[in-house]
Scaffold this active site. Structure first.
Site, PDB file in Angstrom:
ATOM      1  N   GLU A 168      -6.202  -6.723   3.990  1.00 22.76           N
ATOM      2  CA  GLU A 168      -5.828  -7.453   2.851  1.00 22.76           C
ATOM      3  C   GLU A 168      -7.633  -7.051   1.967  1.00 22.76           C
ATOM      4  OE1 GLU A 168      -4.354 -10.988   3.857  1.00 22.76           O
ATOM      5  OE2 GLU A 168      -3.172 -10.094   5.794  1.00 22.76           O
ATOM      6  N   GLY A 178     -25.989  -3.612  26.702  1.00 20.39           N
ATOM      7  CA  GLY A 178     -26.649  -1.717  26.502  1.00 20.39           C
ATOM      8  C   GLY A 178     -25.884  -0.339  27.275  1.00 20.39           C
ATOM      9  N   THR A 224       1.189  -1.157   0.177  1.00 16.59           N
ATOM     10  CA  THR A 224      -0.084   0.639  -0.175  1.00 16.59           C
ATOM     11  C   THR A 224       0.728   1.024   0.572  1.00 16.59           C
ATOM     12  OG1 THR A 224      -1.723  -1.013   1.290  1.00 16.59           O
ATOM     13  CG2 THR A 224      -1.601   0.938   1.289  1.00 16.59           C
ATOM     14  N   THR A 284     -10.603  -4.888   1.229  1.00 11.30           N
ATOM     15  CA  THR A 284     -11.814  -4.202   1.833  1.00 11.30           C
ATOM     16  C   THR A 284     -12.699  -5.423   1.906  1.00 11.30           C
ATOM     17  OG1 THR A 284     -12.197  -2.907   0.012  1.00 11.30           O
ATOM     18  CG2 THR A 284     -10.775  -1.540   1.586  1.00 11.30           C
ATOM     19  N   GLN A 291     -36.300 -12.314  24.692  1.00  9.81           N
ATOM     20  CA  GLN A 291     -36.677 -13.020  23.235  1.00  9.81           C
ATOM     21  C   GLN A 291     -35.459 -12.211  22.024  1.00  9.81           C
ATOM     22  OE1 GLN A 291     -40.194 -14.066  20.359  1.00  9.81           O
ATOM     23  NE2 GLN A 291     -39.372 -15.730  20.729  1.00  9.81           N
ATOM     24  N   THR A 302       2.006  -3.313   8.354  1.00  8.55           N
ATOM     25  CA  THR A 302       2.075  -4.293   9.760  1.00  8.55           C
ATOM     26  C   THR A 302       3.385  -4.307   9.968  1.00  8.55           C
ATOM     27  OG1 THR A 302       0.123  -4.314   9.394  1.00  8.55           O
ATOM     28  CG2 THR A 302       0.830  -5.812  10.688  1.00  8.55           C
TER      29      THR A 302
HETATM   30  C1  LIG Z   1      -4.333  -1.102  10.475  1.00 10.26           C
HETATM   31  C2  LIG Z   1      -3.357  -1.051   9.338  1.00 10.26           C
HETATM   32  C3  LIG Z   1      -3.003  -2.321   8.335  1.00 10.26           C
HETATM   33  C4  LIG Z   1      -2.628  -2.620   7.407  1.00 10.26           C
HETATM   34  N1  LIG Z   1      -2.068  -3.606   7.520  1.00 10.26           N
HETATM   35  C5  LIG Z   1      -0.923  -3.332   5.518  1.00 10.26           C
HETATM   36  C6  LIG Z   1      -0.026  -4.123   5.260  1.00 10.26           C
HETATM   37  O1  LIG Z   1       0.917  -4.807   6.422  1.00 10.26           O
HETATM   38  N2  LIG Z   1       0.699  -4.180   4.187  1.00 10.26           N
HETATM   39  C7  LIG Z   1       0.211  -3.147   3.127  1.00 10.26           C
HETATM   40  O2  LIG Z   1       0.450  -3.156   1.908  1.00 10.26           O
HETATM   41  N3  LIG Z   1      -1.240  -2.485   3.363  1.00 10.26           N
HETATM   42  C8  LIG Z   1      -1.447  -2.551   4.845  1.00 10.26           C
HETATM   43  N4  LIG Z   1      -2.355  -1.855   5.177  1.00 10.26           N
HETATM   44  C9  LIG Z   1      -3.727  -1.122   3.816  1.00 10.26           C
HETATM   45  C10 LIG Z   1      -4.540  -1.723   3.192  1.00 10.26           C
HETATM   46  O3  LIG Z   1      -4.564  -2.845   2.879  1.00 10.26           O
HETATM   47  C11 LIG Z   1      -5.864  -0.451   2.898  1.00 10.26           C
HETATM   48  O4  LIG Z   1      -6.207   0.497   3.941  1.00 10.26           O
HETATM   49  C12 LIG Z   1      -6.729  -0.725   2.287  1.00 10.26           C
HETATM   50  O5  LIG Z   1      -6.495  -1.941   0.975  1.00 10.26           O
HETATM   51  C13 LIG Z   1      -7.430  -0.260   1.394  1.00 10.26           C
HETATM   52  O6  LIG Z   1      -6.967   0.710   1.011  1.00 10.26           O
HETATM   53  P1  LIG Z   1      -6.628   2.888   0.958  1.00 10.26           P
HETATM   54  O7  LIG Z   1      -6.609   2.887   2.823  1.00 10.26           O
HETATM   55  O8  LIG Z   1      -6.091   3.475   0.405  1.00 10.26           O
HETATM   56  O9  LIG Z   1      -8.677   2.462   0.627  1.00 10.26           O
HETATM   57  P2  LIG Z   1      -9.288   2.393  -1.073  1.00 10.26           P
HETATM   58  O10 LIG Z   1      -8.503   2.034  -1.927  1.00 10.26           O
HETATM   59  O11 LIG Z   1      -8.595   4.518  -1.635  1.00 10.26           O
HETATM   60  O12 LIG Z   1     -10.195   2.922  -0.838  1.00 10.26           O
HETATM   61  C14 LIG Z   1     -11.498   3.612  -0.134  1.00 10.26           C
HETATM   62  C15 LIG Z   1     -13.135   3.701  -0.223  1.00 10.26           C
HETATM   63  O13 LIG Z   1     -13.135   2.951  -1.074  1.00 10.26           O
HETATM   64  C16 LIG Z   1     -13.746   1.725  -1.765  1.00 10.26           C
HETATM   65  N5  LIG Z   1     -12.590   1.691  -2.895  1.00 10.26           N
HETATM   66  C17 LIG Z   1     -12.061   1.775  -3.529  1.00 10.26           C
HETATM   67  N6  LIG Z   1     -12.125   1.399  -4.631  1.00 10.26           N
HETATM   68  C18 LIG Z   1     -13.520   0.387  -4.962  1.00 10.26           C
HETATM   69  C19 LIG Z   1     -13.346   0.134  -6.306  1.00 10.26           C
HETATM   70  N7  LIG Z   1     -13.198  -0.213  -7.432  1.00 10.26           N
HETATM   71  N8  LIG Z   1     -15.558  -0.634  -6.342  1.00 10.26           N
HETATM   72  C20 LIG Z   1     -15.491  -0.209  -4.777  1.00 10.26           C
HETATM   73  N9  LIG Z   1     -15.549   0.231  -3.707  1.00 10.26           N
HETATM   74  C21 LIG Z   1     -13.665   1.238  -4.111  1.00 10.26           C
HETATM   75  C22 LIG Z   1     -13.047   0.911  -0.521  1.00 10.26           C
HETATM   76  O14 LIG Z   1     -13.708  -0.408  -0.183  1.00 10.26           O
HETATM   77  C23 LIG Z   1     -13.457   2.178   0.385  1.00 10.26           C
HETATM   78  O15 LIG Z   1     -14.217   1.568   1.226  1.00 10.26           O
HETATM   79  C24 LIG Z   1      -3.010  -1.775   6.424  1.00 10.26           C
HETATM   80  C25 LIG Z   1      -3.729  -0.732   6.857  1.00 10.26           C
HETATM   81  C26 LIG Z   1      -4.445  -0.146   7.625  1.00 10.26           C
HETATM   82  C27 LIG Z   1      -5.568   0.684   8.190  1.00 10.26           C
END
Ligand SMILES: Cc1cc2nc3c(=O)[nH]c(=O)nc-3n(C[C@H](O)[C@H](O)[C@H](O)COP(=O)(O)OP(=O)(O)OC[C@H]3O[C@@H](n4cnc5c(N)ncnc54)[C@H](O)[C@@H]3O)c2cc1C
Length: 390
Positions: free
Chosen positions: A362, A338, A126, A364, A278, A158
């Protein structure tokens, strides 16, 4: 034959991991979360017990356990604390590309290091402007003589602040999109700079850092697999690691469900324990179903890997369903508590924060659905047996 009966060895391994989670992780989990404490001692103890690097092949000093074995361990560790579980499991993510595609020489050197001492490695895909769409990455690797020179920055890594080496994806052909990405092993002492440790909502005992490469030089043989084939290596890696994230989600959901069950039996309103209402029973029932199905989908996706089969859709089913379920179960666990559920003195508040990241890293929840939609609309193979009709 569909049979998820665990062998005696698998049952003992699961008990070992559960015992470790109960005695070593749970007692400090809420304090480590509050203070964002790095769990160094726990990492060392887990390494000693063989609860880390579980899939590393025996020829490189690892135990060579199966993917199903890994899921059993991950569920228990994350039942203890998924932040600490993430710290313990991250070597699996960093080493998978190396185990899949690197030369024997590179495997011997870098996988071997992790089995000789409780060291850590990180997976660097990333970037600030390239998350779900990794083809937009800006990090480059340039071949100069018998070296590669790496420039760029990776965020949200990470264990990034504590890793001794990194699996790094970089552009080797800037014009070729995802077909211009290559994968490298970069030792920390080659000049990697750790810039920033993130202050997170949940999984606060895990370390998440920015790592930067300014003209970092590595030997030519540190290329993992073929030049420009890094995207494929990354995708094959995620097929192998998403079952583990699904197992972690199952562990978090199970922990929240257990707390909710205990609380619902103790808390009295309208003259009876709230478990007698329930509406509460139905929340608990839904939690139990979600935990059960998360585990089945997780095990199914892992067993396919153990059988040497492609599991792309099954690992996305498992990761998507288990992560969404963990979020729902933890939210409902807060509901069962609650107002107390919203207070930090009670355990489910942390679990709800921890669960959120499982829907993000890994791939979203939306990206898992993209994979599932693609594989469903344009299947690339004859359907494999699954626990339920796809
Ligand atoms: C605590 C933490 C640990 C992490 N560890 C690692 C690591 O060890 N190594 C590493 O490489 N990365 C790591 N990551 C990165 C993580 O994998 C990314 O944050 C994730 O893949 C999403 O990328 P982004 O945050 O840039 O969000 P974006 O890609 O900008 O996405 C933003 C939103 O848009 C949505 N979206 C994007 N594209 C589309 C699409 N084509 N269709 C529909 N919806 C879409 C996404 O689902 C999300 O809701 C980590 C992140 C965190 C927060």
């Amino acid at each position: 034959m569909v049979d998820f009966t665990l062998t005696e060895e698998q049952q003992s391994m699961r008990e070992l991991a559960h015992d470790f989670a109960e005695k070593e992780i749970r007692p400090v989990a809420w304090e480590y979360d509050r203070d964002a404490t790095w769990p160094q001692e726990i990492i060392e103890k887990a390494w000693e017990l063989g609860l880390m690097n579980i899939h590393l092949p025996t020829e490189y000093g690892g135990p060579g356990l199966s993917y199903l074995d890994g899921c059993l361990i991950e569920e228990e560790l994350s039942w203890g604390c998924s932040g600490i579980g993430t710290s313990l499991g991250c070597n699996g993510l960093a080493t998978a590309p190396v185990a899949l595609a690197a030369s024997d020489e590179l495997k011997r050197e870098y996988l071997g290091r992790l089995t000789e001492a409780p060291l850590l490695a990180s997976f660097c895909l990333t970037e600030p402007d390239a998350g779900s769409d990794v083809s937009g990455m800006k990090t480059t690797a340039r071949r100069v003589g018998d070296k590669w020179v790496i420039n760029g920055s990776k965020c949200f890594i990470t264990n990034g602040g504590y890793a001794s080496w990194y699996t790094v994806y970089a552009k080797t052909d800037k014009e070729a999109g995802h077909r211009g990405i290559s994968c490298f092993v970069v030792p920390r002492d080659a000049g990697v700079v750790v810039d920033k440790h993130e202050d997170k909502m949940g999984q606060r005992a895990s370390n998440t850092a920015t790592v930067t490469f300014n003209d970092v030089e590595i030997p030519a043989n540190h290329l993992v697999g073929e030049e420009n084939h890094g995207f494929k290596v990354a995708m094959m890696t995620l097929d192998r690691t998403r079952p583990a994230v699904a197992a972690m989600a199952t562990g978090v959901a199970r922990a929240a469900m257990e707390f909710a069950i205990d609380y619902s039996k103790q808390r009295t309103q309208f003259g009876v324990p709230i478990a007698m209402h329930q509406a509460i029973q139905f929340m608990i029932a839904d939690m139990a179903t979600k935990v059960h199905l998360s585990r089945l989908a997780t095990w199914n996706s892992a067993v396919l890997l153990d059988q040497g089969k492609r599991n792309t859709i099954e690992s996305s089913h498992a990761k998507r369903f288990a992560a969404d379920s963990a979020m729902e179960v933890c939210t409902d666990a807060v509901q069962v508590y609650g107002g107390y559920g919203f207070i930090k003195d009670y355990p489910v508040e942390k679990l709800m924060r921890d669960a959120k990241i499982l829907q993000l890293y890994e791939g979203t929840a939306q990206i898992q659905r993209l994979v599932i939609a693609r594989e469903t609309l344009l299947p690339r193979r004859v359907a494999q047996p699954t626990a339920a009709p796809a």
